[in-house]
Write an enzyme that holds these catalytic residues in place. Structure first.
Site, short mmCIF file in Angstrom:
data_model
loop_
_atom_site.label_atom_id
_atom_site.label_comp_id
_atom_site.label_asym_id
_atom_site.label_seq_id
_atom_site.Cartn_x
_atom_site.Cartn_y
_atom_site.Cartn_z
CG ASN A 266 -1.42 3.01 7.63
OD1 ASN A 266 -1.36 3.37 6.48
ND2 ASN A 266 -2.55 2.91 8.32
CG HIS A 298 -4.91 -8.54 3.31
ND1 HIS A 298 -4.91 -9.18 2.09
CD2 HIS A 298 -4.61 -7.25 3.05
CE1 HIS A 298 -4.62 -8.31 1.14
NE2 HIS A 298 -4.44 -7.12 1.70
CD GLU A 299 -4.91 -4.61 5.65
OE1 GLU A 299 -3.88 -4.08 5.19
OE2 GLU A 299 -5.93 -4.85 4.96
CG HIS A 302 -0.18 -5.66 3.07
ND1 HIS A 302 0.24 -5.95 1.79
CD2 HIS A 302 -1.51 -5.38 2.95
CE1 HIS A 302 -0.78 -5.84 0.96
NE2 HIS A 302 -1.86 -5.50 1.63
N1 ARG Z 1 -3.59 -1.67 0.95
C1 ARG Z 1 -4.91 -1.80 1.49
C2 ARG Z 1 -5.15 -3.28 1.60
O1 ARG Z 1 -5.37 -3.98 0.67
C3 ARG Z 1 -5.97 -1.15 0.67
C4 ARG Z 1 -5.95 0.33 0.69
C5 ARG Z 1 -6.57 0.90 -0.49
N2 ARG Z 1 -7.16 2.15 -0.21
C6 ARG Z 1 -7.61 2.97 -1.14
N3 ARG Z 1 -8.13 4.08 -0.75
N4 ARG Z 1 -7.52 2.72 -2.40
O2 ARG Z 1 -5.04 -3.84 2.60
ZN ZN Z 2 -3.76 -5.43 0.84
#
Ligand code: ARG
Ligand code: ZN
Length: 853
Positions: A266, A298-299, A302
């Site tokens: 987020n 990783h986050e 993003h």
């Molecule tokens: N975008 C997130 C990540 O890879 C994963 C979130 C997926 N959550 C879910 N409830 N499908 O860092």
């Molecule tokens: Zn991801």
């Protein structure tokens, strides 16, 4: 259920009929309910369109269009949508609705994790918060006000920058946050709680000062330093490697205990499973520290690959996930040992993704349809997706790859795009057959490559035949396009020729000249393509000794062991002396210790299982037990020596040398456990009692559990009493017991469900106990069928609480079509029981029905 489920297809994608210029949200959080006020500015793009907002489990209070309260005849509200017809070209819509976060056990939308209010919106959780165009190609500017009891929730967070603290009123206070970057709703986040935090700062390359905060449960702030350090390293790395800077004044991370996945990116407010934030030497293993470093990165990554440039629709998920996993893998490789990192990434790929790709739930990294998008956060979309980006990196080379990513960022910043757009940028700087390469996005299954060698008159001919398995529906698939790194060595191990071949045909030959004798082939160096190599009559012992590529050298050790294990399966008394000798040479090898720890590992049961046409676990365990025993018996003295050379119980440092020593020492101890001797039990007991690190304690427990029930019980009791108040550590406790090789596991797992620490509503605990049991093949696949029965009952039960969790557990049945007949029959009955359960979620239905097909 089956007649209600709706399948969504990529080919049906249509652009949105409206844009939302801005969203202004107000949350009033209470102990029973939460009131949401949502003010949106719309513009209509398609003259004839009705406004159809996504809305799930919302109690609608009021709908106001341009200041006029709409009567209930002006809109329709069903289980999934809120529809308003005849809306003007431009308008403001104000919606008031009520939600019940305290009752939200699905952990999607706004929910409570312990005493913390938090959110998870990707992919479609936002529609459980307020009516919205909940799709990633609708990007808007969010302003969020959170109001709550000041004492219970002193910390109030949302995306972007903090713009206003409201004067408190009675016992309540409020904070307003504003995110200037347009974003899709899946990146929305809100947190309210009584949290401790640590703070630091980062100055970007252009000189902006960014405040960094990590929020944790009270009393845990001493466990967040490693996460903070990782964040700062990631920020620096993205500037250096990709030229990407952070773009807000503040970056917040919040750790919560109840979270379905690892973490969520987020904008400006990452929410994390606490397992990927909290760590200290006493409670976290070295692997945990590495996991934190990689997920934090990783986050963070993003922010550019996902947030600034996002996905047009969910079929494009690998655009952000494959790319971001590739980025975090490279980051971890730079922070630690790149050779060890590569091997571990490939191991993980094979354990999870190869298995998925050979199963009824196989899908391309860009799926063509889904029932529940939540089911597509898979090893294929993530890990195979990362391999596909890595192949592009290999094809372009570092320099051109950087130019291509620069172009990608420049061209698509602020947009919701497709994998095709990324590939366009790659093609601008790469010489490769783009159309052919795109098959990696459209086809499923792991390609295999059959190797044939011919040598005559100084000429060496390599013939490679590619086979791509059929699609799940039985249709044929085409040969793929990929880079294949090879080397040809002479008998001393000197490399005569090193090359990157381009493989593009079903079968092709490559000729090399000027040899005095037949060269030795080293193929798929660095694992340059995610394929299965089929090569007969290889001199593995030679490659184990002489291969100059750390990956293929490791591969040779694995393949040698695999071939011996299959020989043992045919005849348990087979001669294995050649292998034992080669293993002995590995023990003498003077190399990086963590790499050496990998070289000494015997193939996993899952690796062996993947090579069986019809899976039967019993003979696999028998063969592996036999080989483990022979290795340990022959090298007991040497292994013990290696153990004591590297055993430093009082050293809990996290530098690479200390970590490597622990890795090697613990590998050796695990190997020795095959002896099941009093001596080794005593060594493990000593290590459990006197070592300062969790890494050492976990291995010691594991070894005791496999050797000596009595000593194991004593140690586990001690462990329980010491850590029962730390859920993260208790996850390890449950996982170790669920993975136990000792008879009676299922009974013990069942009993552990009643432990006061266990809680079926906390995904980490369910994964540790039930999920780990389902990967304890020996007992899960027990011939009496009780393992299957237990899991399917659990799936049905948990599905009512948390469908995502239930459908993830169903994955253990993926192996169904490959099992031997007796097991298959038992599995079928339990799977049919799941799909025919009244009210089963679409998540679980999708997975189980695909398995049964
Ligand atoms: N975008 C997130 C990540 O890879 C994963 C979130 C997926 N959550 C879910 N409830 N499908 O860092
Ligand atoms: Zn991801």
């Amino acid at each position: 259920m089956s007649n209600e489920v709706q399948e969504i297809f990529l080919k049906d994608y249509k652009k949105p009929s409206f844009t939302i210029e801005s969203v202004n949200l107000t949350f009033e959080l209470f102990e029973e309910e939460t009131n949401v006020t949502n003010i949106m500015k719309f513009e209509k793009l398609d003259e004839s369109a009705d406004l159809v907002l996504d809305a799930q489990e919302l109690e609608l209070k009021e709908v106001v269009l341009d200041g006029e309260v709409l009567g209930s005849d002006r809109y329709t509200h069903d289980e999934e949508t809120l529809t308003i017809s005849n809306v003007p070209q431009e308008f403001t819509l104000e919606i008031r609705n009520r939600i019940y976060p305290q009752k939200n056990t699905e952990l999607e939308g706004l929910y409570k994790s312990g005493d913390i209010f938090c959110t998870q919106c990707e992919p479609e959780g936002f529609r459980r918060i307020t009516p919205y165009l909940d799709r990633p190609d609708v990007m808007s500017i969010f302003t969020t006000t959170v109001i709550a009891d000041q004492k219970k929730y002193p910390i109030l967070l949302a995306n972007g920058n903090k713009v206003h603290c409201h004067e408190s009123f009675n016992t309540r206070h409020g904070v307003t946050w504003h995110d200037p970057h347009p974003k899709p709703s899946y990146l929305f986040a809100l947190v309210a709680g009584d949290l401790d935090f640590i703070t630091d700062s980062f100055v970007t390359a252009s000189g902006n000062d960014v405040e960094l905060n990590i929020y944790v449960d009270k009393g845990n702030s001493d466990k967040a330093d490693h996460a903070m350090k990782s964040l700062i390293n990631a920020m620096k790395w993205d500037e250096e490697k990709y030229g990407r800077e952070y773009d807000l004044d503040i970056y917040n991370i919040v750790a919560v205990d109840s979270f379905n996945m690892g973490a969520m990116e987020n904008k400006g407010l990452n929410i994390f499973n606490s397992a990927y934030v909290l760590a200290d030497a006493d409670t976290a293993t070295d692997a945990n520290f590495m996991g934190i470093e990689s997920v934090i990165a990783h986050e963070y990554f993003h922010n550019w690959t996902g947030n600034r440039i996002t996905c047009r629709n969910w079929f494009q998920l690998t655009l952000k996930e494959g790319l971001t996993v590739f980025r975090d893998q490279c980051f971890s490789a730079d922070m630690n040992s790149s050779e060890v990192q590569r091997i571990q990434d490939v191991k993980a790929l094979r354990e999870r993704q190869f298995v998925e790709d050979a199963s009824p739930t196989a899908h391309p990294i860009q799926p063509k349809s889904y029932i529940s998008m939540n089911n597509f956060y898979t090893a294929t979309v993530y890990e195979k997706g990362a391999e596909v980006i890595r192949m592009l990196h290999t094809l372009l080379g570092e320099e051109n790859y950087r130019k291509a990513t620069d172009l990608y960022f420049e061209t698509f910043d602020g947009q919701a795009v497709r994998t095709d757009d990324f590939l366009w940028a790659m093609k601008e700087y790469g010489e490769f057959d783009l159309e052919h390469f795109k098959l990696w996005y459209d086809q499923s299954g792991t390609p295999s490559l059959e190797v044939e060698e011919n040598y005559a008159d100084g000429k060496y001919t390599l013939t490679l035949t590619q086979n791509v398995p059929n699609k799940v529906d039985g249709s044929l698939q085409k040969a793929m396009y990929f880079p294949l790194k090879i080397a040809l060595m002479d008998k001393t191990g000197a490399v005569a020729e090193e090359k990157m071949l381009i493989i593009s045909k079903e079968s092709e030959s490559f000729m090399f000249e000027g040899f005095e004798e037949k060269p030795v082939l080293s193929i798929n160096r660095d694992f340059s393509a995610p394929v299965i190599i089929k090569h007969q009559d290889v001199d593995f012992a030679f490659l184990m000794q002489h291969d100059t590529n750390s990956f293929t050298k490791y591969e040779a050790a694995q393949e040698f062991a695999i071939s011996i294990l299959f020989k043992l399966m045919e005849d348990i008394e087979s001669d294995i002396s050649e292998y034992l000798e080669a293993f002995g040479a590995l023990l003498e090898l003077d190399t990086d210790l963590s790499y050496k720890a990998l070289l000494l590992e015997l193939p996993s049961i899952s690796t062996l299982m993947q090579k069986q046409d019809v899976v039967d676990f019993e003979p696999l365990y028998k063969a592996k037990d036999k080989l483990s025993y022979e290795v340990a018996k022959k090298y007991e003295a040497k292994l013990l020596k290696l153990y004591f050379q590297n055993h430093e119980p009082l050293n809990s440092a996290l530098d690479s040398k200390s970590i490597a020593k622990r890795a090697l020492k613990n590998r050796v101890l695990s190997l020795l456990s095959a002896l099941e001797s009093k001596e080794i039990a005593a060594v493990a007991k000593e290590q459990y009692e006197h070592s300062l690190t969790m890494t050492d304690r976990i291995t010691a427990l594991d070894v005791l559990e496999s050797i000596d029930a009595e000593l194991s019980e004593i140690a586990f009791n001690d462990f329980y009493n010491r850590y029962k108040n730390n859920t993260l550590v208790m996850n390890k406790y449950f996982a170790l017991l669920a993975a136990s090789p000792r008879e009676g596991v299922l009974d013990r797992v069942m009993a552990l469900q009643n432990d006061e620490v266990y809680d079926e509503k906390v995904p980490n605990l369910v994964r540790s106990l039930i999920g780990v049991f389902a990967r304890n093949y020996k007992y899960f696949h027990a011939k009496d069928g009780y393992g299957y029965k237990f899991l399917s009952d659990k799936i049905i039960e948990i599905d009512k609480i948390n469908p995502q969790m239930a459908s993830a557990l169903s994955g253990a049945f993926k192996i169904y079509p490959k099992m031997i007949e007796s097991n298959k029959k038992l599995m079928k009955a339990t799977l049919e029981c799941i799909v025919s359960t009244q009210g089963i979620s679409k998540n679980t239905f999708e997975i189980v029905s695909k398995i049964l097909k």
